[in-house]
Enzyme design. Sequence first.
Site, short mmCIF file in Angstrom:
data_model
loop_
_atom_site.label_atom_id
_atom_site.label_comp_id
_atom_site.label_asym_id
_atom_site.label_seq_id
_atom_site.Cartn_x
_atom_site.Cartn_y
_atom_site.Cartn_z
CE LYS A 32 -6.57 2.18 6.21
NZ LYS A 32 -6.93 2.90 5.00
CG ASP A 39 -10.19 2.86 3.25
OD1 ASP A 39 -10.55 3.90 3.82
OD2 ASP A 39 -9.17 2.22 3.58
P1 NAP Z 1 0.31 0.89 3.45
O1 NAP Z 1 -0.52 -0.30 3.72
O2 NAP Z 1 1.47 1.18 4.32
O3 NAP Z 1 0.85 0.71 1.92
C1 NAP Z 1 1.73 1.66 1.38
C2 NAP Z 1 1.82 1.45 -0.14
O4 NAP Z 1 2.57 2.55 -0.68
C3 NAP Z 1 2.53 0.18 -0.56
O5 NAP Z 1 1.97 -0.28 -1.76
C4 NAP Z 1 3.98 0.67 -0.76
O6 NAP Z 1 4.72 -0.12 -1.67
C5 NAP Z 1 3.71 2.02 -1.39
N1 NAP Z 1 4.80 2.98 -1.22
C6 NAP Z 1 5.24 3.55 -0.08
N2 NAP Z 1 6.22 4.44 -0.35
C7 NAP Z 1 6.40 4.42 -1.70
C8 NAP Z 1 7.26 5.12 -2.58
N3 NAP Z 1 8.15 6.00 -2.13
N4 NAP Z 1 7.15 4.89 -3.91
C9 NAP Z 1 6.25 3.98 -4.38
N5 NAP Z 1 5.40 3.27 -3.58
C10 NAP Z 1 5.48 3.51 -2.26
O7 NAP Z 1 -0.57 2.22 3.39
P2 NAP Z 1 -2.11 2.35 2.98
O8 NAP Z 1 -2.96 2.14 4.18
O9 NAP Z 1 -2.33 1.50 1.79
O10 NAP Z 1 -2.23 3.90 2.60
C11 NAP Z 1 -1.70 4.39 1.37
C12 NAP Z 1 -2.02 5.89 1.25
O11 NAP Z 1 -3.42 6.08 1.05
C13 NAP Z 1 -1.64 6.67 2.48
O12 NAP Z 1 -1.00 7.84 2.05
C14 NAP Z 1 -2.96 6.98 3.15
O13 NAP Z 1 -2.90 8.19 3.87
C15 NAP Z 1 -3.88 7.09 1.95
N6 NAP Z 1 -5.30 6.78 2.28
C16 NAP Z 1 -6.24 7.76 2.13
C17 NAP Z 1 -7.57 7.46 2.38
C18 NAP Z 1 -8.62 8.52 2.19
O14 NAP Z 1 -9.72 8.36 2.74
N7 NAP Z 1 -8.37 9.58 1.44
C19 NAP Z 1 -7.96 6.21 2.82
C20 NAP Z 1 -6.98 5.23 2.95
C21 NAP Z 1 -5.65 5.53 2.69
P3 NAP Z 1 5.55 -1.42 -1.15
O15 NAP Z 1 4.56 -2.55 -1.09
O16 NAP Z 1 6.58 -1.62 -2.21
O17 NAP Z 1 6.12 -1.08 0.19
#
Ligand code: NAP
Length: 281
Positions: free
Chosen positions: A70, A106
């Site tokens: 993103k 989002d």
């Molecule tokens: P991203 O930019 O890669 O960010 C990932 C986040 O998760 C970071 O804050 C990371 O922390 C944290 N993280 C990853 N593994 C972790 C763990 N084992 N324990 C604790 N924290 C952890 O991903 P994103 O785009 O923000 O997406 C996050 C989630 O939201 C995904 O699962 C995605 O599928 C979901 N999502 C759903 C929707 C929907 O419409 N339902 C929309 C958007 C996103 P660090 O900074 O420490 O690495």
Amino acid sequence: MHASSPLQLAVIGNPVAHSRSPQIHCAFGAQLGIAVDYRKVLAEPGQFARCVDALRARGARGCNVTIPFKQDAFGYCDVASERAARAGAVNTLIFDDAACRGDNTDGVGLLRDLADNLGLPIAGKRILVLGAGGAARGILGPLLSSGPQLVHVANRTASRATSLIAGFAAAGRLAGSGLQDLPEAPFDLIINATAASLDGSFSPLPSTLLRAGGAVYDLVYAEAPTPFLKWGERAGAALAADGLGMLVEQAGESFYLWTGQRPRTREVLNGLRRAAPRRSN
Ligand code: NAP
């Protein structure tokens, strides 16, 4: 009647195989009489721009962007909407003749699910957001605009939480910390915007973090309750919701940006829930 040439759309991510976006956008198209060809594109690290260029070259109208691209999408687009610029993250690209526009649906998707589908108002609430990645960036501005008492952002990497909130300092009462350094007063709503549920690596939090009868919301959607939602239920949540409603609502807003037509999102959400009722474990 469907037009002869289908509207070409896609979602780019890594991983992307689990995405239900093709099913959702094809259902929107069927509602509105628009033929839709919506594909999943797996982009390797460093290949995001090349994948978007290829979609544009074959005449696509736009694409969704998911984990972990993103912020790359924000860098790629020629012009970003105000909400995308505030988030520094783009989940929807719109390919016009000469330029590529970026937007972020989002936040509006989450708020519509909370308010319209789940009947959960934000005003006056103490809210904890876990995570500081692309999804947290997208939801923070819209959450703050809804008048909560406080939004606290906690992230595994504490410095990412503090730098994220710095960009929103003027927008409302906001705090940030690492996951180990959470405040003691309980929250009314805890939103999991980390990717921890995707690989099952969620580490349980103190149960005192949730007010008795509060709500938990996991942005991740899965057939069975995620470890985060199970933790919330054990901690006394009156409502535990996954992110399927947000997924459908943010998709509805993207579809509107591409076509100028608003699909009936609740109908599609109910259809998805009927087709795959959530298992209890
Ligand atoms: P991203 O930019 O890669 O960010 C990932 C986040 O998760 C970071 O804050 C990371 O922390 C944290 N993280 C990853 N593994 C972790 C763990 N084992 N324990 C604790 N924290 C952890 O991903 P994103 O785009 O923000 O997406 C996050 C989630 O939201 C995904 O699962 C995605 O599928 C979901 N999502 C759903 C929707 C929907 O419409 N339902 C929309 C958007 C996103 P660090 O900074 O420490 O690495």
